[in-house]
Design a protein around this motif. Structure first.
Motif, short mmCIF file in Angstrom:
data_model
loop_
_atom_site.label_atom_id
_atom_site.label_comp_id
_atom_site.label_asym_id
_atom_site.label_seq_id
_atom_site.Cartn_x
_atom_site.Cartn_y
_atom_site.Cartn_z
N GLY A 158 -0.61 -2.89 9.15
CA GLY A 158 -0.31 -4.06 8.34
C GLY A 158 -0.70 -3.80 6.89
N GLY A 159 0.32 -3.60 6.03
CA GLY A 159 0.04 -3.23 4.65
C GLY A 159 -0.80 -4.25 3.92
N GLU A 160 -0.52 -5.53 4.12
CA GLU A 160 -1.29 -6.57 3.42
C GLU A 160 -2.74 -6.59 3.90
N PHE A 161 -2.94 -6.38 5.19
CA PHE A 161 -4.30 -6.39 5.73
C PHE A 161 -5.09 -5.18 5.22
N ILE A 162 -4.47 -4.00 5.23
CA ILE A 162 -5.15 -2.81 4.72
C ILE A 162 -5.49 -2.98 3.25
N ALA A 163 -4.58 -3.61 2.49
CA ALA A 163 -4.85 -3.86 1.07
C ALA A 163 -6.03 -4.81 0.90
N LEU A 164 -6.14 -5.81 1.78
CA LEU A 164 -7.28 -6.74 1.73
C LEU A 164 -8.58 -6.00 2.02
N LEU A 165 -8.58 -5.16 3.05
CA LEU A 165 -9.78 -4.37 3.36
C LEU A 165 -10.16 -3.48 2.18
N SER A 166 -9.16 -2.91 1.54
CA SER A 166 -9.42 -2.05 0.38
C SER A 166 -10.08 -2.83 -0.75
#
Length: 339
Positions: A158-166
């Motif tokens: 999930g690109g949005e989720f990975i971006a949030l974790l980042s």
């Protein structure tokens, strides 16, 4: 285990944020910032929902303070909205972390914890002749953001989720590209998962019979001293090359019959005792709770609740004789004439 998808919509869902709010507020409802948030909870959660969807979180606001437990630690507590965000994420991500970890790591896991780690250490002392005990030098400040984000991207989709974790990872740095804030919910889970590769390295090593890890405190068992030293050297190289970490120089390689100190307990094959540090903490907390009761600041029922919590901290040690002796040397406030 294949990467699992978490959708940002599910994190930002209002019902998930409500659950996260009450988790974040647990034990903190008398704090002004929490009272203020709860008084306008619907509006505040609607704003948080919109900010999650618009990629405006985390807010990255930390309150810093120092604690002594017993060594000095610098704590960075996230703002209340970010704590809600962390709980909202973990409502969905915790089962994935849980399935990813090996059974012999005990921190930040339901049904695990310090006491189970201590019991497992004792079982291993009874079964295997040699142990090695190490911990990581300056663990939380040394965690490498690039490596952490890489292993998270292999676990989650999930690109949005990975971006949030980042964004969460990069909201704090102890030095360029490194560090997690001690005191953050997400930091605990990130830091625990960060060493999963080292767990598997040890458990897959032909010379290792057993392993226990509580965060960055690692113990493993071998059949002889030569094997123990070999594994230590190989693990040191693995951590330096792969995880960008270094072990403290105070490595302990010893016979299991001599026991070890772990998670605040002195553990031998036949008995578990409190360390001096645990004994001092028990006495301090007992005297503090009794003093509060003597001053009329707590009720007898609350005092009993405090006693139960303080006693729980002495488990699983065989401490009854010491606690009786401590009571003789340091009588309760009631016996000293209060009440």
């Amino acid at each position: 285990m294949h990467p699992l998808r978490i959708e940002i919509d599910d994190i930002a869902a209002l019902h998930n944020l409500h659950v996260a709010t009450f988790k974040a507020a647990k034990g903190k409802r008398t704090r002004p910032v929490v009272i203020d948030f709860l008084s306008e909870m619907d509006d505040r959660l609607e704003k948080l929902h919109l900010d999650i969807m618009a990629e405006r979180v985390p807010y990255g606001l930390y309150r810093s303070f120092i604690i002594h437990d017993p060594k000095q630690r610098l704590i960075h507590a996230a703002c209340f909205e970010d704590r809600i965000l962390h709980h909202a994420i973990m409502n969905l991500a915790e089962p994935i972390f849980e399935k990813s970890l090996v059974s012999s790591t005990f921190a930040c896991r339901p049904g695990k914890g310090v006491h189970r780690a201590v019991f497992q250490v004792q079982k291993n002392l009874q079964r295997y002749p040699w142990f090695v005990q190490v911990d990581v030098n300056g663990y939380f400040p040394a965690i490498d953001h690039h490596y952490l984000l890489n292993i998270l991207a292999r676990r989650f989709k999930g690109g949005e989720f990975i971006a949030l974790l980042s964004r969460i990872v990069e909201s704090y740095q102890s030095s360029p590209g490194k560090g997690l804030p001690i005191g953050s919910l997400m930091s605990q889970y990130f830091a625990n998962y960060y060493l999963d590769g080292s767990d598997r390295f040890l458990l897959n090593h032909p010379c290792v019979n057993a392993h226990v890890r509580y965060m960055d405190d690692i113990v493993w068992w071998c059949q002889d001293k030569v094997s123990a030293k070999q594994v230590f050297n190989e693990l040191s190289d693995y951590l330096a090359e792969v995880c960008k970490l270094h072990l403290k120089p105070n490595v302990i390689i010893n016979r299991s019959a001599l026991g070890l100190t772990y998670c605040g307990f002195r553990i031998s094959p036949g008995i578990i005792r409190l360390t001096k540090r645990k004994q001092r903490r028990y006495q301090l907390l007992r005297e503090r709770s009794e003093s509060m009761w003597a001053q009329g600041l707590t009720s007898e029922r609350e005092l009993q609740t405090y006693y139960d919590a303080i006693f729980a901290g002495t488990l699983p040690a065989q401490s009854q004789a010491w606690r009786k002796q401590n009571l003789q040397f340091h009588p309760t406030v009631y016996e000293n004439g209060f009440g």
